[in-house]
Design an enzyme around this catalytic site. Structure first.
Site, short mmCIF file in Angstrom:
data_model
loop_
_atom_site.label_atom_id
_atom_site.label_comp_id
_atom_site.label_asym_id
_atom_site.label_seq_id
_atom_site.Cartn_x
_atom_site.Cartn_y
_atom_site.Cartn_z
N ASN A 9 -51.14 5.81 61.22
CA ASN A 9 -49.98 5.05 61.70
C ASN A 9 -48.89 6.06 62.04
O ASN A 9 -48.24 6.58 61.15
CB ASN A 9 -49.51 4.08 60.60
CG ASN A 9 -48.21 3.40 60.96
OD1 ASN A 9 -47.79 3.39 62.12
ND2 ASN A 9 -47.55 2.82 59.98
N TRP A 10 -48.73 6.29 63.32
CA TRP A 10 -47.75 7.33 63.74
C TRP A 10 -46.30 6.88 63.63
O TRP A 10 -45.40 7.67 63.77
CB TRP A 10 -48.04 7.74 65.18
CG TRP A 10 -49.21 8.64 65.34
CD1 TRP A 10 -50.08 9.04 64.38
CD2 TRP A 10 -49.64 9.28 66.55
NE1 TRP A 10 -51.03 9.88 64.91
CE2 TRP A 10 -50.78 10.03 66.24
CE3 TRP A 10 -49.18 9.26 67.87
CZ2 TRP A 10 -51.46 10.78 67.20
CZ3 TRP A 10 -49.85 10.00 68.83
CH2 TRP A 10 -50.98 10.76 68.49
N LYS A 11 -46.09 5.60 63.45
CA LYS A 11 -44.72 5.06 63.44
C LYS A 11 -43.99 5.52 64.71
O LYS A 11 -44.62 5.63 65.76
CB LYS A 11 -43.98 5.48 62.17
CG LYS A 11 -44.84 5.31 60.92
CD LYS A 11 -44.10 5.48 59.65
CE LYS A 11 -45.09 5.45 58.50
NZ LYS A 11 -44.47 5.29 57.21
N HIS A 97 -46.42 -4.55 58.09
CA HIS A 97 -46.08 -3.25 57.48
C HIS A 97 -44.73 -3.38 56.78
O HIS A 97 -43.83 -4.06 57.27
CB HIS A 97 -46.03 -2.17 58.56
CG HIS A 97 -45.97 -0.79 57.98
ND1 HIS A 97 -44.79 -0.26 57.51
CD2 HIS A 97 -46.92 0.14 57.77
CE1 HIS A 97 -45.04 0.96 57.04
NE2 HIS A 97 -46.32 1.22 57.18
N GLU A 99 -42.26 -1.51 56.60
CA GLU A 99 -41.07 -1.13 57.39
C GLU A 99 -40.67 -2.26 58.33
O GLU A 99 -39.49 -2.49 58.58
CB GLU A 99 -41.36 0.16 58.17
CG GLU A 99 -41.35 1.37 57.24
CD GLU A 99 -42.26 2.50 57.68
OE1 GLU A 99 -42.68 2.53 58.84
OE2 GLU A 99 -42.57 3.35 56.82
N GLU A 167 -50.57 -1.44 50.46
CA GLU A 167 -49.61 -0.36 50.58
C GLU A 167 -48.43 -0.60 49.63
O GLU A 167 -47.47 -1.31 50.00
CB GLU A 167 -49.08 -0.28 52.01
CG GLU A 167 -50.13 0.01 53.05
CD GLU A 167 -49.53 0.78 54.22
OE1 GLU A 167 -50.04 1.86 54.51
OE2 GLU A 167 -48.56 0.31 54.82
N GLY A 173 -44.33 7.01 52.39
CA GLY A 173 -43.41 8.04 52.87
C GLY A 173 -42.61 8.71 51.78
O GLY A 173 -41.63 9.41 52.05
N SER A 213 -48.67 7.66 51.07
CA SER A 213 -48.73 9.10 50.82
C SER A 213 -50.16 9.61 50.60
O SER A 213 -50.41 10.48 49.75
CB SER A 213 -47.84 9.49 49.63
OG SER A 213 -46.50 9.15 49.92
N GLY A 234 -49.77 7.49 57.08
CA GLY A 234 -48.57 7.71 57.88
C GLY A 234 -48.36 9.19 58.14
O GLY A 234 -48.97 9.78 59.03
N GLY A 235 -47.51 9.80 57.34
CA GLY A 235 -47.10 11.21 57.53
C GLY A 235 -48.25 12.16 57.82
O GLY A 235 -48.20 12.94 58.79
C1 PEP Z 1 -47.78 3.96 56.29
O1 PEP Z 1 -46.90 4.11 57.11
O2 PEP Z 1 -48.52 2.99 56.37
C2 PEP Z 1 -47.95 4.98 55.25
C3 PEP Z 1 -48.83 4.77 54.32
O3 PEP Z 1 -47.14 6.09 55.33
P1 PEP Z 1 -47.30 7.44 54.45
O4 PEP Z 1 -48.75 7.84 54.49
O5 PEP Z 1 -46.42 8.43 55.12
O6 PEP Z 1 -46.87 7.10 53.06
#
Ligand code: PEP
Length: 254
Positions: A9-11, A97, A99, A167, A173, A213, A234-235
């Protein structure tokens, strides 16, 4: 055997040329590789969906969107619809999600509408659920997750066409990952919810991802849990070395 999905997930990250470079590198890395039951999904911003779709046509990656409108078409400035995604051959779409729940008031009811419309257009929804830190500390994690599932899936028939991502909001994040045991406990609860509300067959076929994470250093322990069928990343999905390392580990565990 259930699919293992490693979804990035590049956001709201990467420019046009960074996207082009990344997609070139990942498709190059995956060329000729036997991924077994592992599926690699990249969810770039909408602007790069067409580019992603072109790369996907020539490779073994899948492309997902990060959001979809709950409407089919019409005067909804700035929105992107499920028929539009279908017309671009998009396979997956993230909904619910944290966010989007936090910054754009995406409620469970809205998630339910989006889930319906995605299924109508044969796009696999990646439905995110998870508790905040405050909810975990209050000891109501299970109740929160079950309520989110009940509302998101209200009046919806599914078979093997849905992915669920657990999640924990406090792990997204933040660099703080749920322990494999914490994640397994809730993912098993989600599997049991699928058995109860649908069937053993549906539960057996539905990939339940962990997100929060996830990175090369912790993916193995997480994937070794019986109810963790991949990750929503994500990251670490923005970095080609880290992301390909995670795919490599997932493929080894197969
Ligand atoms: C996400 O955005 O779904 C996520 C899990 O981000 P991260 O891996 O950065 O925690």
């Amino acid at each position: 055997m259930r699919k293992i999905i490693i979804a990035g997930n590049w956001k709201m990250n990467k420019t046009f040329s960074e996207t082009d470079d990344f997609l070139f590198e990942i498709t190059d890395y995956l060329r000729g590789k036997d991924l077994g039951n592992v599926e690699v999904v990249i969810c770039p911003p909408f602007l790069y969906i067409e580019m992603g779709s072109d790369f996907a046509n020539e490779s073994n990656i899948y492309i997902g969107a990060q959001n979809v409108s709950n409407h089919e078409s019409g005067a909804f400035t700035g929105e992107v619809s499920a028929p539009m995604l279908r017309s671009m051959d998009i396979d997956y779409c993230i909904i619910g999600h944290s966010e989007r729940r936090k910054y754009y008031q995406e409620s469970d009811e809205l998630v339910n509408q989006k889930l319906k419309i995605l299924l109508d257009y044969d796009i696999i929804p990646i439905v995110c659920v998870g508790e905040t830190l405050e909810q975990r500390e209050k000891g109501i994690t299970e109740e929160i997750v079950i309520n989110q599932l009940n509302r998101a899936f209200k009046d919806i028939e599914i078979n093997d066409n849905v992915v669920i991502a657990y999640e924990p909001v406090w792990a997204i994040g933040t660099g703080k990952t749920a322990t494999p045991q914490q994640a397994q406990e809730i993912q098993c609860l989600i599997r049991d919810w699928l058995i109860e509300n649908y069937s053993k067959e549906v539960a057996d076929q539905t990939p339940i991802l962990y997100g929060g994470s996830m990175k090369p250093e912790n993916i193995k322990e997480l994937l070794l849990q019986p109810d963790i069928d991949g990750g929503l990343v994500g990251g670490a999905s923005l970095d080609i070395e880290k992301f390909t390392k995670m795919i490599e580990i997932a493929t080894e565990l197969g």
